[in-house]
Design a protein around this motif. Sequence first.
Motif, PDB file in Angstrom:
ATOM      1  N   LYS A 110     -30.856   6.141  27.171  1.00 15.24           N
ATOM      2  CA  LYS A 110     -32.157   5.596  27.519  1.00 15.24           C
ATOM      3  C   LYS A 110     -33.305   6.546  27.208  1.00 15.24           C
ATOM      4  CE  LYS A 110     -30.243   2.668  31.162  1.00 15.24           C
ATOM      5  NZ  LYS A 110     -30.358   1.443  30.394  1.00 15.24           N
ATOM      6  N   ALA A 111     -33.067   7.510  26.340  1.00 13.44           N
ATOM      7  CA  ALA A 111     -34.123   8.466  25.994  1.00 13.44           C
ATOM      8  C   ALA A 111     -35.301   7.755  25.343  1.00 13.44           C
ATOM      9  CB  ALA A 111     -33.576   9.539  25.051  1.00 13.44           C
ATOM     10  N   GLY A 112     -36.514   8.185  25.729  1.00 11.67           N
ATOM     11  CA  GLY A 112     -37.728   7.571  25.175  1.00 11.67           C
ATOM     12  C   GLY A 112     -38.167   8.260  23.898  1.00 11.67           C
ATOM     13  N   PHE A 113     -39.426   8.071  23.571  1.00 15.74           N
ATOM     14  CA  PHE A 113     -39.986   8.645  22.358  1.00 15.74           C
ATOM     15  C   PHE A 113     -41.082   9.631  22.753  1.00 15.74           C
ATOM     16  CE2 PHE A 113     -38.446   4.434  21.411  1.00 15.74           C
ATOM     17  CZ  PHE A 113     -37.704   4.629  20.267  1.00 15.74           C
ATOM     18  N   GLY A 114     -40.868  10.894  22.475  1.00 20.78           N
ATOM     19  CA  GLY A 114     -41.860  11.903  22.832  1.00 20.78           C
ATOM     20  C   GLY A 114     -42.800  12.212  21.677  1.00 20.78           C
ATOM     21  N   GLY A 115     -43.574  13.293  21.889  1.00 18.93           N
ATOM     22  CA  GLY A 115     -44.458  13.739  20.804  1.00 18.93           C
ATOM     23  C   GLY A 115     -45.789  13.014  20.798  1.00 18.93           C
ATOM     24  N   VAL A 116     -46.315  12.736  19.613  1.00 20.40           N
ATOM     25  CA  VAL A 116     -47.638  12.129  19.454  1.00 20.40           C
ATOM     26  C   VAL A 116     -47.644  10.702  19.990  1.00 20.40           C
ATOM     27  CG1 VAL A 116     -48.157  13.542  17.434  1.00 20.40           C
ATOM     28  CG2 VAL A 116     -47.055  11.332  17.135  1.00 20.40           C
ATOM     29  N   ASN A 117     -48.871  10.198  20.178  1.00 14.66           N
ATOM     30  CA  ASN A 117     -49.030   8.817  20.642  1.00 14.66           C
ATOM     31  C   ASN A 117     -48.622   7.863  19.530  1.00 14.66           C
ATOM     32  OD1 ASN A 117     -49.744   6.406  21.745  1.00 14.66           O
ATOM     33  ND2 ASN A 117     -51.885   6.926  22.102  1.00 14.66           N
ATOM     34  N   ARG A 118     -47.432   7.266  19.688  1.00 11.07           N
ATOM     35  CA  ARG A 118     -46.885   6.397  18.651  1.00 11.07           C
ATOM     36  C   ARG A 118     -47.631   5.074  18.555  1.00 11.07           C
ATOM     37  NH1 ARG A 118     -41.539   7.138  17.143  1.00 11.07           N
ATOM     38  NH2 ARG A 118     -41.285   4.865  17.074  1.00 11.07           N
ATOM     39  N   TYR A 119     -48.370   4.747  19.606  1.00  9.64           N
ATOM     40  CA  TYR A 119     -48.975   3.423  19.659  1.00  9.64           C
ATOM     41  C   TYR A 119     -50.506   3.463  19.617  1.00  9.64           C
ATOM     42  CZ  TYR A 119     -44.212   2.910  21.289  1.00  9.64           C
ATOM     43  OH  TYR A 119     -42.854   2.993  21.397  1.00  9.64           O
ATOM     44  N   LYS A 120     -51.050   4.565  19.106  1.00  6.87           N
ATOM     45  CA  LYS A 120     -52.501   4.704  19.026  1.00  6.87           C
ATOM     46  C   LYS A 120     -53.127   3.626  18.152  1.00  6.87           C
ATOM     47  CE  LYS A 120     -56.071   8.212  18.245  1.00  6.87           C
ATOM     48  NZ  LYS A 120     -56.564   8.140  19.636  1.00  6.87           N
ATOM     49  N   HIS A 121     -52.404   3.211  17.112  1.00  8.31           N
ATOM     50  CA  HIS A 121     -52.938   2.197  16.198  1.00  8.31           C
ATOM     51  C   HIS A 121     -53.056   0.821  16.844  1.00  8.31           C
ATOM     52  CE1 HIS A 121     -48.586   1.715  16.018  1.00  8.31           C
ATOM     53  NE2 HIS A 121     -48.772   0.510  15.489  1.00  8.31           N
ATOM     54  N   LEU A 122     -52.467   0.667  18.030  1.00  7.93           N
ATOM     55  CA  LEU A 122     -52.539  -0.622  18.721  1.00  7.93           C
ATOM     56  C   LEU A 122     -53.661  -0.673  19.753  1.00  7.93           C
ATOM     57  CD1 LEU A 122     -48.705  -1.181  19.321  1.00  7.93           C
ATOM     58  CD2 LEU A 122     -50.137  -2.147  17.505  1.00  7.93           C
ATOM     59  N   GLU A 123     -54.409   0.403  19.866  1.00  3.71           N
ATOM     60  CA  GLU A 123     -55.511   0.443  20.831  1.00  3.71           C
ATOM     61  C   GLU A 123     -56.755  -0.226  20.245  1.00  3.71           C
ATOM     62  OE1 GLU A 123     -55.984   4.535  21.765  1.00  3.71           O
ATOM     63  OE2 GLU A 123     -54.140   4.660  22.969  1.00  3.71           O
ATOM     64  N   GLY A 124     -57.675  -0.646  21.152  1.00  3.06           N
ATOM     65  CA  GLY A 124     -58.948  -1.219  20.717  1.00  3.06           C
ATOM     66  C   GLY A 124     -58.951  -2.726  20.609  1.00  3.06           C
ATOM     67  N   PHE A 125     -57.846  -3.381  20.959  1.00  2.40           N
ATOM     68  CA  PHE A 125     -57.793  -4.844  20.915  1.00  2.40           C
ATOM     69  C   PHE A 125     -57.973  -5.410  22.324  1.00  2.40           C
ATOM     70  CE2 PHE A 125     -55.226  -3.307  17.355  1.00  2.40           C
ATOM     71  CZ  PHE A 125     -55.806  -3.988  16.298  1.00  2.40           C
ATOM     72  N   ASP A 126     -58.260  -6.705  22.392  1.00  3.71           N
ATOM     73  CA  ASP A 126     -58.467  -7.352  23.683  1.00  3.71           C
ATOM     74  C   ASP A 126     -57.223  -7.248  24.568  1.00  3.71           C
ATOM     75  OD1 ASP A 126     -61.020  -8.044  22.955  1.00  3.71           O
ATOM     76  OD2 ASP A 126     -60.498 -10.069  22.285  1.00  3.71           O
ATOM     77  N   ASN A 127     -56.044  -7.321  23.938  1.00  5.20           N
ATOM     78  CA  ASN A 127     -54.783  -7.292  24.690  1.00  5.20           C
ATOM     79  C   ASN A 127     -53.942  -6.065  24.313  1.00  5.20           C
ATOM     80  OD1 ASN A 127     -55.025  -9.969  26.070  1.00  5.20           O
ATOM     81  ND2 ASN A 127     -55.101 -10.671  23.941  1.00  5.20           N
ATOM     82  N   SER A 128     -54.599  -4.911  24.134  1.00  2.00           N
ATOM     83  CA  SER A 128     -53.900  -3.701  23.682  1.00  2.00           C
ATOM     84  C   SER A 128     -52.773  -3.287  24.629  1.00  2.00           C
ATOM     85  CB  SER A 128     -54.894  -2.542  23.534  1.00  2.00           C
ATOM     86  OG  SER A 128     -55.725  -2.750  22.425  1.00  2.00           O
ATOM     87  N   THR A 129     -53.034  -3.346  25.937  1.00  2.00           N
ATOM     88  CA  THR A 129     -52.013  -2.936  26.916  1.00  2.00           C
ATOM     89  C   THR A 129     -50.758  -3.788  26.785  1.00  2.00           C
ATOM     90  OG1 THR A 129     -53.749  -2.229  28.454  1.00  2.00           O
ATOM     91  CG2 THR A 129     -51.537  -2.581  29.363  1.00  2.00           C
ATOM     92  N   MET A 130     -50.944  -5.086  26.658  1.00  2.00           N
ATOM     93  CA  MET A 130     -49.810  -6.003  26.530  1.00  2.00           C
ATOM     94  C   MET A 130     -49.043  -5.745  25.237  1.00  2.00           C
ATOM     95  SD  MET A 130     -49.940 -10.175  26.480  1.00  2.00           S
ATOM     96  CE  MET A 130     -50.753 -10.212  24.871  1.00  2.00           C
ATOM     97  N   ILE A 131     -49.771  -5.565  24.146  1.00  2.00           N
ATOM     98  CA  ILE A 131     -49.138  -5.341  22.842  1.00  2.00           C
ATOM     99  C   ILE A 131     -48.377  -4.028  22.824  1.00  2.00           C
ATOM    100  CG2 ILE A 131     -49.573  -5.022  20.375  1.00  2.00           C
ATOM    101  CD1 ILE A 131     -52.052  -6.807  20.720  1.00  2.00           C
TER     102      ILE A 131
END
Length: 322
Positions: A110-131
């Motif tokens: 169940k190890a996650g993904f560390g390091g840089v923000n992998r999901y930065k490109h998904l920010e700035g949308f109306d439903n960014s948190t959900m996406i």
Amino acid sequence: MAKVKYYYDAETLSYRKIEVKKSVLYRKTIFGFMAVLLIAFFGFIGFSQFLMSPNERAQKHELDNLMLQYQVLNKRMEESSNVLGQLQERDNNIYRTYFEANPIPEEQRKAGFGGVNRYKHLEGFDNSTMIKELTKNVDVLSKQLVVQSKSLDEIVQLAKEKEKMLASIPAIQPVKKEDLTRMASGFGMRMHPILKYPKMHNGMDFTAPTGTPIYASGNGKVIHAKRSSTFGKVVYIDHGYGYTTIYAHMSKIKARKGQKVKRGDLIGYVGNTGRSVSAHLHYEIHKDNRPLNPIYYYYGDLTPEEFLAMQKAAEEEGQSYD
């Protein structure tokens, strides 16, 4: 102009004017104003819906459909995660335990993904948190599937190796039950028939007529097929996994050095060659160069009753045939 209200005063027998308190008047004014605002608000919503352009209606319908699909996908993700969890539990507690493999640690699964923000490109949308949340869940599930897939590949290899090992370990009598005269001598200290003193007997002696077929008790490779002064005509088979079997005093050898044999293959015939006093097969099993009692390696063709009878006969002290 506000309507004036009166009430009849029974004491003075006259009508008096009803005086309205200012606080009550203020309250009625505020409530009335709020009622007008609410009616206007809901009326505007309904009116705006009515005034939506066809393009806006299509966009709203598409957005509603996307939200519905998101909920369905989220539900399927949750179900898939539960199924994978059950498979992981069986993998660790059943499959890997059976094949003597170490379980995969929970932190590795169940190890996650560390390091840089992998999901930065998904920010700035109306439903960014959900996406972002959905994308993260998909990534975690994908990684767990990769770990589980590798584990199952390993289990398949272990199963194949286990099958190979079970076919190689000695498991049958080298002489068929119906061909035996009797089991003459078992494993342990026995009186040597020629030297005439107690000597460790590292195998079992099976008496049978000369020429009775002798069979390999497990898959393996013939490493010796020769004649010796002690064992006479003898065959050694290396079964792997530390196991070696010896078939001595043959009248004739059918196997050859380097030959690969399977359990039940004919390798020679019972005889009376070497240091022997009667026609019989002397049979030994070694594990890591240490002799073992062969009586525990006939589970492939003895019933429990036959095993107990053979065990009783093997424990009787007496004279061996070699």
